[in-house]
Design a protein around this motif. Sequence first.
Motif, PDB file in Angstrom:
ATOM      1  N   SER A  85      37.060  39.606  52.655  1.00 16.20           N
ATOM      2  CA  SER A  85      37.480  41.005  52.719  1.00 16.20           C
ATOM      3  C   SER A  85      38.407  41.262  53.905  1.00 16.20           C
ATOM      4  O   SER A  85      39.261  42.152  53.849  1.00 16.20           O
ATOM      5  CB  SER A  85      36.260  41.927  52.804  1.00 16.20           C
ATOM      6  OG  SER A  85      35.483  41.843  51.635  1.00 16.20           O
ATOM      7  N   ASP A  86      38.256  40.488  54.969  1.00 18.21           N
ATOM      8  CA  ASP A  86      39.093  40.700  56.152  1.00 18.21           C
ATOM      9  C   ASP A  86      40.526  40.219  55.971  1.00 18.21           C
ATOM     10  O   ASP A  86      41.388  40.524  56.803  1.00 18.21           O
ATOM     11  CB  ASP A  86      38.476  40.013  57.372  1.00 18.21           C
ATOM     12  CG  ASP A  86      37.560  40.936  58.163  1.00 18.21           C
ATOM     13  OD1 ASP A  86      37.553  42.148  57.880  1.00 18.21           O
ATOM     14  OD2 ASP A  86      36.861  40.446  59.070  1.00 18.21           O
ATOM     15  N   PHE A  87      40.820  39.501  54.899  1.00 23.04           N
ATOM     16  CA  PHE A  87      42.210  39.102  54.656  1.00 23.04           C
ATOM     17  C   PHE A  87      43.111  40.327  54.485  1.00 23.04           C
ATOM     18  O   PHE A  87      44.309  40.264  54.751  1.00 23.04           O
ATOM     19  CB  PHE A  87      42.327  38.221  53.408  1.00 23.04           C
ATOM     20  CG  PHE A  87      41.714  36.851  53.548  1.00 23.04           C
ATOM     21  CD1 PHE A  87      41.426  36.301  54.786  1.00 23.04           C
ATOM     22  CD2 PHE A  87      41.425  36.105  52.414  1.00 23.04           C
ATOM     23  CE1 PHE A  87      40.862  35.037  54.909  1.00 23.04           C
ATOM     24  CE2 PHE A  87      40.871  34.833  52.517  1.00 23.04           C
ATOM     25  CZ  PHE A  87      40.583  34.304  53.766  1.00 23.04           C
ATOM     26  N   GLU A  88      42.542  41.439  54.024  1.00 23.84           N
ATOM     27  CA  GLU A  88      43.357  42.635  53.803  1.00 23.84           C
ATOM     28  C   GLU A  88      43.939  43.168  55.114  1.00 23.84           C
ATOM     29  O   GLU A  88      44.931  43.912  55.091  1.00 23.84           O
ATOM     30  CB  GLU A  88      42.549  43.731  53.111  1.00 23.84           C
ATOM     31  CG  GLU A  88      41.520  44.405  53.984  1.00 23.84           C
ATOM     32  CD  GLU A  88      40.915  45.654  53.340  1.00 23.84           C
ATOM     33  OE1 GLU A  88      41.372  46.019  52.242  1.00 23.84           O
ATOM     34  OE2 GLU A  88      40.009  46.247  53.938  1.00 23.84           O
ATOM     35  N   ASN A  89      43.362  42.782  56.240  1.00 22.88           N
ATOM     36  CA  ASN A  89      43.896  43.253  57.515  1.00 22.88           C
ATOM     37  C   ASN A  89      45.238  42.618  57.867  1.00 22.88           C
ATOM     38  O   ASN A  89      45.841  42.956  58.888  1.00 22.88           O
ATOM     39  CB  ASN A  89      42.883  42.979  58.630  1.00 22.88           C
ATOM     40  CG  ASN A  89      41.685  43.895  58.535  1.00 22.88           C
ATOM     41  OD1 ASN A  89      41.827  45.107  58.401  1.00 22.88           O
ATOM     42  ND2 ASN A  89      40.495  43.324  58.569  1.00 22.88           N
TER      43      ASN A  89
END
Length: 280
Positions: A85-89
């Motif tokens: 989910s942190d790839f979206e950052n």
Amino acid sequence: MHLKYYGTAAAEGIPGMFCTCKVCRDSLRLGGRNLRTRSQALVDGSLLIDFPPDTYDHMLRGGLDLPSIRTLLITHAHQDHLYASDFENRKPGFAHVGDTDMGHTQPLRVYATAKAMETVRRDDGDRLEERGITELHEIAAYEPFQVDDFTVTAMTADHSAAAGPVIYSIERGGKAMLYANDTGIFPEATWEYLARVKPRFDYISLDCTGIIQGYRRGHMGLEADAEVRDRLISIGCADGETIFCAHHFSHNGGMTHDDLVVEAAKIGFLASYDGMEIEF
């Protein structure tokens, strides 16, 4: 080669968030190397292994230059190793990528097995792959691939099959390492591959989640680590010059880091800790 461990714990971390066991209480009191975040490591400043929920903390407190990272290897899909989910950052607006270094405009290349990649794609609600923010590469066990000037080979691990677990052989410039957490004693297919190819490892990092417990399946402890070391030596993948390090620890293993160092030394192993760096 150079390896830095940013995190060295199993899923709960040490101390565990809600735990009051003796190891967690003692680790919190002692501080320093007794405190562990979820496992992550960096090879030669550019090849990142795993992406736990603690990645941001590793950037803030551990010195991980995350904007410069272009290549990520995933060992398996459990959340403490893949928090996709942190790839979206990395998407525009969340990150002004390339403002000072146009090299940062390149996509983040993610290498994982098909099972692990299912998690990455499931969590990609912002079409990061379509937009060139990530570049996803499915890998298969026992099929070497090139990443820049690294040669990487994934091998099947003894862990939850649904998570697509692998261990990694990583070679560069005449040096080689084996990174093998979240595995019990290796599956026979992996032993057969190693015996046939006979890579000679300068550095070997082995799962030691159970520490003094008798873990052999899914994870290992020191006793199993010693067995794996002996078998690797017997088939020619390691020798008296190879450095062995125990890695990936749980509070359930029954020891703080300070005590673990002494116990690991008895079998000729180092014990990893958050922030540990080693050249080989």
